[in-house]
Design an enzyme around this catalytic site. Structure first.
Site, PDB file in Angstrom:
ATOM      1  N   ILE A 200     -20.496 -88.070  70.711  1.00 14.77           N
ATOM      2  CA  ILE A 200     -21.378 -87.855  71.950  1.00 14.77           C
ATOM      3  C   ILE A 200     -20.727 -86.677  72.196  1.00 14.77           C
ATOM      4  O   ILE A 200     -21.214 -85.987  73.383  1.00 14.77           O
ATOM      5  CB  ILE A 200     -21.624 -88.943  73.003  1.00 14.77           C
ATOM      6  CG1 ILE A 200     -20.304 -89.566  73.586  1.00 14.77           C
ATOM      7  CG2 ILE A 200     -22.533 -89.862  72.516  1.00 14.77           C
ATOM      8  CD1 ILE A 200     -20.555 -90.521  74.568  1.00 14.77           C
ATOM      9  N   GLY A 201     -19.527 -86.037  72.129  1.00 13.36           N
ATOM     10  CA  GLY A 201     -18.892 -85.070  72.529  1.00 13.36           C
ATOM     11  C   GLY A 201     -17.805 -84.475  71.767  1.00 13.36           C
ATOM     12  O   GLY A 201     -17.247 -85.416  71.119  1.00 13.36           O
ATOM     13  N   SER A 202     -17.338 -83.172  72.022  1.00 14.47           N
ATOM     14  CA  SER A 202     -15.956 -83.017  71.317  1.00 14.47           C
ATOM     15  C   SER A 202     -15.307 -81.658  71.907  1.00 14.47           C
ATOM     16  O   SER A 202     -16.164 -80.901  72.463  1.00 14.47           O
ATOM     17  CB  SER A 202     -16.207 -82.582  69.769  1.00 14.47           C
ATOM     18  OG  SER A 202     -17.132 -81.519  69.456  1.00 14.47           O
ATOM     19  N   GLY A 203     -14.063 -81.533  71.883  1.00 10.68           N
ATOM     20  CA  GLY A 203     -13.405 -80.426  72.384  1.00 10.68           C
ATOM     21  C   GLY A 203     -12.657 -79.889  71.310  1.00 10.68           C
ATOM     22  O   GLY A 203     -12.398 -80.488  70.057  1.00 10.68           O
ATOM     23  N   ALA A 204     -11.521 -79.075  71.505  1.00  7.88           N
ATOM     24  CA  ALA A 204     -10.573 -78.519  70.623  1.00  7.88           C
ATOM     25  C   ALA A 204      -9.738 -79.490  69.910  1.00  7.88           C
ATOM     26  O   ALA A 204      -9.506 -79.386  68.702  1.00  7.88           O
ATOM     27  CB  ALA A 204      -9.782 -77.348  71.209  1.00  7.88           C
TER      28      ALA A 204
ATOM     29  N   VAL B  25     -15.500 -87.539  71.353  1.00  8.22           N
ATOM     30  CA  VAL B  25     -15.696 -88.527  72.440  1.00  8.22           C
ATOM     31  C   VAL B  25     -16.893 -89.338  71.484  1.00  8.22           C
ATOM     32  O   VAL B  25     -17.864 -88.957  71.245  1.00  8.22           O
ATOM     33  CB  VAL B  25     -16.415 -88.120  73.724  1.00  8.22           C
ATOM     34  CG1 VAL B  25     -16.799 -89.008  74.636  1.00  8.22           C
ATOM     35  CG2 VAL B  25     -15.434 -87.154  74.443  1.00  8.22           C
TER      36      VAL B  25
ATOM     37  N   ASP C 177     -12.963 -75.670  86.747  1.00  5.38           N
ATOM     38  CA  ASP C 177     -13.496 -75.476  85.497  1.00  5.38           C
ATOM     39  C   ASP C 177     -14.998 -75.958  85.750  1.00  5.38           C
ATOM     40  O   ASP C 177     -15.627 -76.587  84.872  1.00  5.38           O
ATOM     41  CB  ASP C 177     -12.941 -76.270  84.345  1.00  5.38           C
ATOM     42  CG  ASP C 177     -13.624 -75.598  82.874  1.00  5.38           C
ATOM     43  OD1 ASP C 177     -14.165 -74.721  83.007  1.00  5.38           O
ATOM     44  OD2 ASP C 177     -13.377 -76.418  81.943  1.00  5.38           O
TER      45      ASP C 177
END
Length: 372
Positions: A33-37, A41, A173
């Site tokens: 349901i999500g991702s970063g560098a 998630v 942020d």
């Protein structure tokens, strides 16, 4: 051949993550349901056994009538040493410090091993604010949210930021992508990776944080800055995006962005004068001329959403000593620099009123303590 080996490697890693989550009382799904560098998630489910041993988790999920959570998995091998040493601990500590506010995503617990860190978070299933603005704009065939909806959501966001500032945390942020919505449509502020603790109200910081489109001009000019005033600038950008369907200033290069900022925002036709005034008050070039949260809470455009509030403002800042283990941003590499804040009076008679709600009312919009 190479892609096949990568797929096998990914499958092996995911199986390890499923096993580690199971060992800690969670059923990890394959739904990302999500991702970063260097993080991903996933949707997960808390087991009954885990809920028995985690009062924070069980009290919150009882009210939601489901067992779904979001698990953020950070790869320690991929993350830079500075992230593991500084930014991840700040995110965890800031979420613990702001626990129970209904408009800040809840952290239920963390666990880790040498390869990965796991953050078990409240699920906000309706995506982020940017997605919501775009979806509503498409339905309305008109850019942005209606002012009444924008006002309701902005109240919640201001409440979350006021609570952060009240416990000594600046987010640094704030942007539409870091504001989630739950299944009831309530705002959930998230992604505290750049958050910092400011022990004294007028402490200055110097690290460039956040996205250029939401970054305060003093940061773009590489000046030392007050984190609370920088957050207020970002609130102005977000409100403009809510009611206009687009960012007021969009450039990738800081010097070009500054040129746009100096010209001021352009508003869509039909936007109320009161909303324009609030946005202008937040998007002042000079930080000391910006509206503070007390003035935002008292602004006439905010008045119709008074019912979103719950108790009292002007409360003394709470000190959270758990932050003592994390160096504030202005100690490394910055020197401890402070200035006396001189707050100019508002230029518009529409901005303040002594009869309006105070900031403590915003700060205290949190969830009641769980019943024992």
């Amino acid at each position: 051949m190479r892609s096949s080996s990568w797929r096998k490697s990914d499958q092996r890693v995911f199986i390890e993550q499923v096993r580690e989550c199971m060992n800690n009382g969670y059923l990890l799904s394959s739904k990302k349901i999500g991702s970063g560098a260097f993080s991903k998630v996933y949707l997960a489910y808390a087991t009954r056994e885990r809920m028995k041993h985690n009062p924070r988790l069980s009290s919150d999920l009882r009210g939601k009538r489901h067992t779904m959570v979001a698990i953020k998995i950070v790869s320690m091998a991929e993350a830079p040493a500075e992230y593991s040493r500084k930014f991840l601990p700040r995110e965890i500590l800031s979420l613990n410090a702001t626990y129970k506010h209904m408009n800040i995503v809840q952290l239920y617990e963390t666990y880790q091993n040498s390869q990965r860190s796991y953050l078990v978070l409240e699920l906000a299933a309706r995506g982020d604010l940017l997605e919501h603005i775009n979806a509503v704009s498409d339905l309305r065939c008109c850019p942005g949210l209606e002012e009444e909806e924008a006002r309701r959501l902005f109240w919640q966001l201001v409440s979350a930021v006021a609570h952060c500032h009240n416990v000594g945390i600046v987010h640094r942020d704030l942007k539409c992508e870091n504001i989630l919505l739950d299944d009831q449509g309530f705002i959930k502020l998230t992604d505290f990776g750049f958050a910092n603790w400011v022990g004294l109200k007028n402490s200055l910081l110097s690290t460039f944080c956040g996205s250029v489109a939401y970054t305060a001009p003093e940061i773009l000019m590489s000046k030392k800055y007050n984190g609370e005033q920088a957050d207020l600038w970002s609130l102005g950008i977000i409100l403009h995006a809510m009611v206009s369907g687009k960012l007021p200033f969009k450039e990738h290069q800081p010097h070009r962005m500054l040129n746009l900022i100096r010209r001021g925002p352009i508003f869509r036709p039909g936007l109320s004068p009161e909303c324009r005034d609030l946005i202008r008050g937040l998007l002042q070039l000079h930080p000391c001329e910006r509206l503070d949260l007390q003035q935002v809470a008292a602004h006439c455009w905010m008045l119709p959403a008074e019912h979103m509030l719950s108790s009292a403002l002007g409360a003394p800042r709470e000190q959270d000593h758990s932050w003592s283990t994390v160096a504030p941003d202005n100690t490394e590499p910055d020197r401890d620099t402070r200035h006396a804040r001189s707050k100019g009076s508002s230029s518009s008679s529409g901005r303040t009123s002594p009869r309006r709600p105070s900031l403590a009312q915003l700060c205290n919009t949190w969830k009641p303590a769980p019943e024992q």
